[in-house]
Motif scaffolding. Structure first.
Motif, PDB file in Angstrom:
ATOM      1  N   ALA A  97       0.832  -1.219   0.000  1.00 58.88           N
ATOM      2  CA  ALA A  97       0.000   0.000   0.000  1.00 58.88           C
ATOM      3  C   ALA A  97       0.860   1.260   0.000  1.00 58.88           C
ATOM      4  CB  ALA A  97      -0.920   0.011   1.213  1.00 58.88           C
ATOM      5  N   SER A  98       0.253   2.335  -0.496  1.00 58.57           N
ATOM      6  CA  SER A  98       0.900   3.652  -0.497  1.00 58.57           C
ATOM      7  C   SER A  98      -0.102   4.708  -0.065  1.00 58.57           C
ATOM      8  CB  SER A  98       1.357   4.039  -1.910  1.00 58.57           C
ATOM      9  OG  SER A  98       2.386   3.205  -2.345  1.00 58.57           O
ATOM     10  N   ILE A  99       0.369   5.729   0.582  1.00 59.03           N
ATOM     11  CA  ILE A  99      -0.437   6.939   0.770  1.00 59.03           C
ATOM     12  C   ILE A  99       0.083   7.908  -0.281  1.00 59.03           C
ATOM     13  CG2 ILE A  99      -1.085   8.812   2.320  1.00 59.03           C
ATOM     14  CD1 ILE A  99      -0.651   6.929   4.673  1.00 59.03           C
ATOM     15  N   LYS A 117       8.361  -1.264   7.391  1.00 57.83           N
ATOM     16  CA  LYS A 117       9.289  -0.255   6.871  1.00 57.83           C
ATOM     17  C   LYS A 117       8.544   0.575   5.828  1.00 57.83           C
ATOM     18  CE  LYS A 117      13.525  -1.820   5.974  1.00 57.83           C
ATOM     19  NZ  LYS A 117      14.615  -2.403   5.159  1.00 57.83           N
ATOM     20  N   VAL A 118       8.732   1.886   5.845  1.00 63.99           N
ATOM     21  CA  VAL A 118       8.137   2.734   4.811  1.00 63.99           C
ATOM     22  C   VAL A 118       9.207   3.613   4.178  1.00 63.99           C
ATOM     23  CG1 VAL A 118       5.840   2.832   5.907  1.00 63.99           C
ATOM     24  CG2 VAL A 118       7.514   4.636   6.397  1.00 63.99           C
ATOM     25  N   SER A 119       8.955   3.954   2.926  1.00 65.17           N
ATOM     26  CA  SER A 119       9.795   4.919   2.235  1.00 65.17           C
ATOM     27  C   SER A 119       8.999   6.218   2.131  1.00 65.17           C
ATOM     28  CB  SER A 119      10.137   4.384   0.835  1.00 65.17           C
ATOM     29  OG  SER A 119      10.779   5.392   0.083  1.00 65.17           O
ATOM     30  N   VAL A 120       9.587   7.313   2.604  1.00 66.49           N
ATOM     31  CA  VAL A 120       8.896   8.607   2.592  1.00 66.49           C
ATOM     32  C   VAL A 120       9.610   9.527   1.610  1.00 66.49           C
ATOM     33  CG1 VAL A 120       8.046  10.549   3.964  1.00 66.49           C
ATOM     34  CG2 VAL A 120       8.272   8.291   5.021  1.00 66.49           C
ATOM     35  N   ARG A 121       8.846  10.003   0.635  1.00 73.28           N
ATOM     36  CA  ARG A 121       9.379  10.901  -0.395  1.00 73.28           C
ATOM     37  C   ARG A 121       8.812  12.286  -0.135  1.00 73.28           C
ATOM     38  NH1 ARG A 121      10.825   9.838  -6.065  1.00 73.28           N
ATOM     39  NH2 ARG A 121      10.966   7.712  -5.318  1.00 73.28           N
ATOM     40  N   CYS A 122       9.682  13.246   0.189  1.00 70.71           N
ATOM     41  CA  CYS A 122       9.220  14.584   0.600  1.00 70.71           C
ATOM     42  C   CYS A 122       9.478  15.640  -0.461  1.00 70.71           C
ATOM     43  CB  CYS A 122       9.933  15.018   1.874  1.00 70.71           C
ATOM     44  SG  CYS A 122       9.560  13.973   3.290  1.00 70.71           S
ATOM     45  N   PHE A 123       8.489  16.485  -0.681  1.00 74.17           N
ATOM     46  CA  PHE A 123       8.592  17.609  -1.617  1.00 74.17           C
ATOM     47  C   PHE A 123       8.210  18.908  -0.917  1.00 74.17           C
ATOM     48  CE2 PHE A 123       7.726  14.012  -4.379  1.00 74.17           C
ATOM     49  CZ  PHE A 123       8.402  14.272  -5.556  1.00 74.17           C
ATOM     50  N   ARG A 157      12.850  16.964  -1.823  1.00 70.50           N
ATOM     51  CA  ARG A 157      13.824  17.178  -0.743  1.00 70.50           C
ATOM     52  C   ARG A 157      14.558  15.902  -0.370  1.00 70.50           C
ATOM     53  NH1 ARG A 157      14.471  22.622  -0.324  1.00 70.50           N
ATOM     54  NH2 ARG A 157      12.591  23.683   0.335  1.00 70.50           N
ATOM     55  N   SER A 158      13.825  14.811  -0.259  1.00 67.19           N
ATOM     56  CA  SER A 158      14.469  13.601   0.253  1.00 67.19           C
ATOM     57  C   SER A 158      13.620  12.373  -0.023  1.00 67.19           C
ATOM     58  CB  SER A 158      14.672  13.719   1.770  1.00 67.19           C
ATOM     59  OG  SER A 158      13.428  13.914   2.415  1.00 67.19           O
ATOM     60  N   VAL A 159      14.280  11.228  -0.060  1.00 68.25           N
ATOM     61  CA  VAL A 159      13.606   9.931  -0.108  1.00 68.25           C
ATOM     62  C   VAL A 159      14.311   9.081   0.945  1.00 68.25           C
ATOM     63  CG1 VAL A 159      12.930   7.945  -1.504  1.00 68.25           C
ATOM     64  CG2 VAL A 159      13.251  10.176  -2.596  1.00 68.25           C
ATOM     65  N   VAL A 160      13.605   8.776   2.031  1.00 67.82           N
ATOM     66  CA  VAL A 160      14.253   8.119   3.170  1.00 67.82           C
ATOM     67  C   VAL A 160      13.399   6.940   3.636  1.00 67.82           C
ATOM     68  CG1 VAL A 160      15.079   8.427   5.554  1.00 67.82           C
ATOM     69  CG2 VAL A 160      15.296  10.295   3.917  1.00 67.82           C
ATOM     70  N   GLU A 161      14.068   5.836   3.991  1.00 67.36           N
ATOM     71  CA  GLU A 161      13.347   4.694   4.556  1.00 67.36           C
ATOM     72  C   GLU A 161      13.371   4.762   6.080  1.00 67.36           C
ATOM     73  OE1 GLU A 161      13.895   1.345   1.046  1.00 67.36           O
ATOM     74  OE2 GLU A 161      14.625   0.915   3.060  1.00 67.36           O
ATOM     75  N   TYR A 162      12.237   4.437   6.682  1.00 64.45           N
ATOM     76  CA  TYR A 162      12.106   4.450   8.140  1.00 64.45           C
ATOM     77  C   TYR A 162      11.604   3.097   8.619  1.00 64.45           C
ATOM     78  CZ  TYR A 162      12.303   9.553   7.759  1.00 64.45           C
ATOM     79  OH  TYR A 162      12.686  10.837   7.495  1.00 64.45           O
ATOM     80  N   SER A 163      12.165   2.622   9.745  1.00 67.83           N
ATOM     81  CA  SER A 163      11.673   1.410  10.392  1.00 67.83           C
ATOM     82  C   SER A 163      11.373   1.766  11.849  1.00 67.83           C
ATOM     83  CB  SER A 163      12.724   0.305  10.326  1.00 67.83           C
ATOM     84  OG  SER A 163      13.817   0.664  11.157  1.00 67.83           O
ATOM     85  N   GLU A 164      11.011   0.760  12.663  1.00 70.84           N
ATOM     86  CA  GLU A 164      10.667   1.066  14.061  1.00 70.84           C
ATOM     87  C   GLU A 164      11.878   1.604  14.836  1.00 70.84           C
ATOM     88  OE1 GLU A 164       9.663  -2.206  16.576  1.00 70.84           O
ATOM     89  OE2 GLU A 164      11.124  -3.543  15.644  1.00 70.84           O
ATOM     90  N   ASN A 165      13.071   1.301  14.362  1.00 70.57           N
ATOM     91  CA  ASN A 165      14.275   1.783  15.051  1.00 70.57           C
ATOM     92  C   ASN A 165      14.712   3.178  14.610  1.00 70.57           C
ATOM     93  OD1 ASN A 165      14.540  -0.581  16.592  1.00 70.57           O
ATOM     94  ND2 ASN A 165      15.429  -1.636  14.820  1.00 70.57           N
ATOM     95  N   SER A 166      14.010   3.738  13.645  1.00 66.80           N
ATOM     96  CA  SER A 166      14.354   5.096  13.185  1.00 66.80           C
ATOM     97  C   SER A 166      13.687   6.124  14.081  1.00 66.80           C
ATOM     98  CB  SER A 166      13.830   5.317  11.762  1.00 66.80           C
ATOM     99  OG  SER A 166      14.189   4.259  10.900  1.00 66.80           O
ATOM    100  N   GLY A 167      14.238   7.315  14.084  1.00 68.91           N
ATOM    101  CA  GLY A 167      13.565   8.441  14.726  1.00 68.91           C
ATOM    102  C   GLY A 167      12.379   8.846  13.861  1.00 68.91           C
ATOM    103  N   PRO A 168      11.594   9.838  14.339  1.00 64.56           N
ATOM    104  CA  PRO A 168      10.446  10.263  13.539  1.00 64.56           C
ATOM    105  C   PRO A 168      10.843  11.041  12.292  1.00 64.56           C
ATOM    106  CG  PRO A 168      10.660  11.643  15.491  1.00 64.56           C
ATOM    107  CD  PRO A 168      11.699  10.568  15.614  1.00 64.56           C
ATOM    108  N   ASP A 182       5.253   4.989   1.006  1.00 65.98           N
ATOM    109  CA  ASP A 182       5.124   3.659   0.387  1.00 65.98           C
ATOM    110  C   ASP A 182       5.627   2.599   1.345  1.00 65.98           C
ATOM    111  OD1 ASP A 182       4.418   4.663  -2.284  1.00 65.98           O
ATOM    112  OD2 ASP A 182       6.480   5.397  -2.329  1.00 65.98           O
ATOM    113  N   THR A 183       4.887   1.492   1.446  1.00 64.14           N
ATOM    114  CA  THR A 183       5.408   0.373   2.232  1.00 64.14           C
ATOM    115  C   THR A 183       6.607  -0.228   1.499  1.00 64.14           C
ATOM    116  OG1 THR A 183       3.807  -1.040   1.134  1.00 64.14           O
ATOM    117  CG2 THR A 183       3.242  -0.293   3.356  1.00 64.14           C
TER     118      THR A 183
END
Ligand SMILES: [Fe+2]
Length: 264
Positions: A97-99, A117-123, A157-168, A182-183
């Motif tokens: 799934a994706s938002i 884990k999610v990948s967050v793409r920021c603009f 701006r960025s494309v970063v992957e986050y997991s439970e061990n990442s900061g917010p 994106d998951t």
């Protein structure tokens, strides 16, 4: 000071979010030391939170596409609380799934992964709404007349992957304000804080966007290799974003939040 181990972590987060964003909204520029200290405290509480603190267990879900996916929402929201200062809840994303890319006008936010884990793409938008005359000519034939008003020159701006061990993952009114989530591999869940909450009556509605084009800034400049290397860290991709209706394959269901109650 004795450690407070009895108050649920989510209650501490809610209280800290209220104090932090109330402070931020009433400060002139949001950069004084008190706001920074409050913000850092909220970040450290968010960094510590795990799915178990909210009594949420990682789920094995199938992809939302296919026959079963016609009935099951790809994304589910668990509402935790909302005040005039902030809203807080959990988003659960099924496998795959994706938002879609969306904005948070005039808002701050924090997103902390609870499992998966999610990948967050920021603009960010670079300027106000552009008229059709400034749209790259390549795209004009593909656009219906009704679509021609709302396009923005933006920057990836960025494309970063986050997991439970990442900061917010953080967003502000001016930085990383638009994002697509994106998951990665399996299902995922994240705790989400928005301050102030969405409120269409107050100019804070959610809009969706499609990326029309990304071009490396300065790609066509004739600079020496040395100059280019020096700029490598600063390089960000310029993107044209087209405002679109909410995509048909994205909708958000709801279910009760099972964790400790939050009160003020
Ligand atoms: Fe968002």
């Amino acid at each position: 000071m004795p450690r407070d181990n009895k108050t649920p972590l989510i209650q501490k987060i809610a209280k800290q979010a209220y104090v932090t964003f109330k402070c931020l909204q009433s400060s002139a520029n949001g950069e004084n030391k008190l706001v920074a200290d409050q913000h850092n405290e909220l970040i450290s509480l968010m960094t510590a939170v795990r799915a178990a603190d909210l009594k949420i267990a990682p789920r094995k879900t199938k992809r939302s596409s296919g026959a079963a996916g016609l009935h099951n929402p790809p994304v589910t929201y668990m509402h935790i609380c909302e005040t005039e200062v902030f809203s807080m809840g959990v988003f659960l994303l099924r496998t795959g799934a994706s938002i879609p890319l969306h904005d948070h006008p005039g808002m701050n936010g924090m997103l902390k992964v609870l499992y998966g884990k999610v990948s967050v793409r920021c603009f960010d938008k670079l300027e106000d709404t552009l008229t059709v005359s400034t749209v790259p000519p390549d795209f004009e034939p593909a656009l219906a007349p009704s679509q021609m008003a709302s396009q923005w020159r933006s920057v990836l701006r960025s494309v970063v992957e986050y997991s439970e061990n990442s900061g917010p993952c953080l967003l502000t009114p001016l930085r990383d304000n638009l994002h697509q989530i994106d998951t990665v591999e399996g299902p995922a869940a994240f705790l989400d804080i928005l301050a102030p909450p969405y409120n269409p009556d107050d100019g804070r509605d959610c809009h969706y966007y499609k990326v029309l084009q990304t071009v490396a800034e300065g790609e066509t400049d004739e600079k020496s290799n040395e100059e280019k290397q020096g700029e490598e860290k600063e390089k960000e991709d310029v993107a044209w974003l087209l405002e679109i209706p909410q995509p048909e394959d994205f909708w958000c269901g709801g279910e009760p939040y099972p964790g400790p109650a939050v009160s003020f």
